[in-house]
Design an enzyme around this catalytic site. Sequence first.
Site, PDB file in Angstrom:
ATOM      1  N   GLY A 197     -26.122  -2.268  -0.646  1.00 29.31           N
ATOM      2  CA  GLY A 197     -25.650  -2.805  -1.911  1.00 29.31           C
ATOM      3  C   GLY A 197     -26.045  -2.011  -3.137  1.00 29.31           C
ATOM      4  O   GLY A 197     -25.538  -2.263  -4.236  1.00 29.31           O
ATOM      5  N   ASN A 210     -25.888   1.789   0.886  1.00 30.56           N
ATOM      6  CA  ASN A 210     -27.355   1.714   0.774  1.00 30.56           C
ATOM      7  C   ASN A 210     -27.804   0.281   0.501  1.00 30.56           C
ATOM      8  O   ASN A 210     -28.574   0.011  -0.425  1.00 30.56           O
ATOM      9  CB  ASN A 210     -27.877   2.654  -0.309  1.00 30.56           C
ATOM     10  CG  ASN A 210     -27.586   4.113  -0.026  1.00 30.56           C
ATOM     11  OD1 ASN A 210     -26.761   4.725  -0.702  1.00 30.56           O
ATOM     12  ND2 ASN A 210     -28.224   4.671   0.986  1.00 30.56           N
ATOM     13  N   TYR A 267     -29.205 -11.343  14.120  1.00 26.84           N
ATOM     14  CA  TYR A 267     -28.747 -11.768  12.807  1.00 26.84           C
ATOM     15  C   TYR A 267     -28.692 -13.294  12.745  1.00 26.84           C
ATOM     16  O   TYR A 267     -27.740 -13.925  13.181  1.00 26.84           O
ATOM     17  CB  TYR A 267     -27.380 -11.179  12.483  1.00 26.84           C
ATOM     18  CG  TYR A 267     -27.312  -9.673  12.521  1.00 26.84           C
ATOM     19  CD1 TYR A 267     -28.465  -8.892  12.476  1.00 26.84           C
ATOM     20  CD2 TYR A 267     -26.089  -9.020  12.606  1.00 26.84           C
ATOM     21  CE1 TYR A 267     -28.389  -7.508  12.510  1.00 26.84           C
ATOM     22  CE2 TYR A 267     -26.011  -7.642  12.637  1.00 26.84           C
ATOM     23  CZ  TYR A 267     -27.159  -6.890  12.594  1.00 26.84           C
ATOM     24  OH  TYR A 267     -27.085  -5.517  12.638  1.00 26.84           O
ATOM     25  N   LEU A 315     -25.287   0.958  -4.031  1.00 31.49           N
ATOM     26  CA  LEU A 315     -24.139   1.658  -4.601  1.00 31.49           C
ATOM     27  C   LEU A 315     -23.027   0.709  -5.034  1.00 31.49           C
ATOM     28  O   LEU A 315     -22.006   1.151  -5.548  1.00 31.49           O
ATOM     29  CB  LEU A 315     -23.598   2.686  -3.591  1.00 31.49           C
ATOM     30  CG  LEU A 315     -24.549   3.854  -3.327  1.00 31.49           C
ATOM     31  CD1 LEU A 315     -24.062   4.711  -2.169  1.00 31.49           C
ATOM     32  CD2 LEU A 315     -24.710   4.708  -4.584  1.00 31.49           C
ATOM     33  N   LYS A 354     -25.299  -6.449  20.058  1.00 29.57           N
ATOM     34  CA  LYS A 354     -26.462  -5.644  20.381  1.00 29.57           C
ATOM     35  C   LYS A 354     -27.332  -6.296  21.453  1.00 29.57           C
ATOM     36  O   LYS A 354     -27.239  -7.506  21.683  1.00 29.57           O
ATOM     37  CB  LYS A 354     -27.279  -5.392  19.098  1.00 29.57           C
ATOM     38  CG  LYS A 354     -26.411  -4.724  18.014  1.00 29.57           C
ATOM     39  CD  LYS A 354     -27.120  -4.544  16.716  1.00 29.57           C
ATOM     40  CE  LYS A 354     -26.189  -3.900  15.706  1.00 29.57           C
ATOM     41  NZ  LYS A 354     -25.174  -4.837  15.205  1.00 29.57           N
ATOM     42  N   ASP A 405     -18.992  -6.281  13.298  1.00 33.41           N
ATOM     43  CA  ASP A 405     -20.276  -5.978  13.937  1.00 33.41           C
ATOM     44  C   ASP A 405     -21.223  -7.152  13.751  1.00 33.41           C
ATOM     45  O   ASP A 405     -21.325  -7.716  12.657  1.00 33.41           O
ATOM     46  CB  ASP A 405     -20.893  -4.723  13.320  1.00 33.41           C
ATOM     47  CG  ASP A 405     -22.264  -4.427  13.913  1.00 33.41           C
ATOM     48  OD1 ASP A 405     -22.317  -4.045  15.102  1.00 33.41           O
ATOM     49  OD2 ASP A 405     -23.278  -4.611  13.212  1.00 33.41           O
TER      50      ASP A 405
END
Length: 394
Positions: free
Chosen positions: A298, A296, A113, A300, A139, A108
């Site tokens: 990073g 989340n 970005y 988690l 996108k 993706d």
Amino acid sequence: MDRRHFLHSATATATTLAGLAAMPLARAQAPVLPPGLTERGSVLPTRGTVTQRPLPVNAPAGAGQRYRPAFRFGLGGTQIGNIFAAISDEQAQAVLQAAWDAGVRHFDTSPFYGYGLSEYRLGHFLRGKNPDDYVVSTKVGRVLQATRGPLPNAALWVNPAPMGYRYDFTAAGARRSVEDSLQRLGLPKIDVVYIHDLSPDNTELPGSWRDHFAVATRGAMPELARMREQGLIRGWGFGINTADAAVLAATSDVPTPDVVLLACQYSILDHETSLAKTFPALQRKGISVVVGTPLNDGFLGGRNRYHFSDQIPAGAVEKRARIAAVADQHGIDLRTAALQFAAAPDIVSAIIPGARAAGQVQANAESMRVAVPTAFWEALRREGLISRQAPVPA
């Protein structure tokens, strides 16, 4: 994913992403996971029995379903676009190569970005590979334009390409954005195109997001549906940090999305709203979900950052520690539990965690191959750490 996936100023990033402004916040507390995991590029060790099974794939869309990408585990492209910190071209290629070697075939990206940098780097890596062997999503919603002035969002993208952008949700804007992305990627097709950041948390949008949504219903949405019919793309939807636009499209007389990328909305820490409201609305129309930021952003994986902010919701550190303790009791690690949890619902057609180092993407892929004990999920339910309605891996 997008951002995941992906706000547009340092202030917005810290205060509005995924509705965090409405939540009680606390400054990041001292790490409760193993030390050294707050550094960029660090990796939480994988625990548990790692099987030899391949990464998960989807069967073709069945009756009542629209589009499901072939590969259920992917790589988000913000880090190879230099989000928050620059990485070299060589490191970006190493991350992509590690993903490919681990079996990842779903990538993706977005013009946003790094203002084309993520697309350039991904396209360079994919050059020479058979386009039928992988899935690429990008996108629309912003059209890039060269600039000599100061680059926007300097706190978000470090050393991006020298481009600015304008928002454009018209048919012409969507068509130009897709054609520009094809050139940056150097590819003959794009599998999925998401309408990016058409969301109430995007404070950079001029005017109301609903006004832009109305433009998209007459412009970008039918134009993307035409591109799908022309074979230029295979599916389209929204890439958003709140579900508003996706649910509105699913419940209104407008072109129906095929798949939506929901960033910052479904994780082992925070999933009740998606289960109760978002997923049912989308499922009724056969729309599948790609989960962005399943860790989340990073958090988690051990980072003391949550959804692109150094401000962490009250109770999140404690809940992370409790889930990690249960995981430890069952011989697995928190990252593995979080990734497999995010991929479990039937409506979820893929998850796309990001990575800025080869070891991170290797560890993420490894987590998808760990045999997680059923007793672990039962313990989380018993202790009230996940919803009793939340699907878990079989």
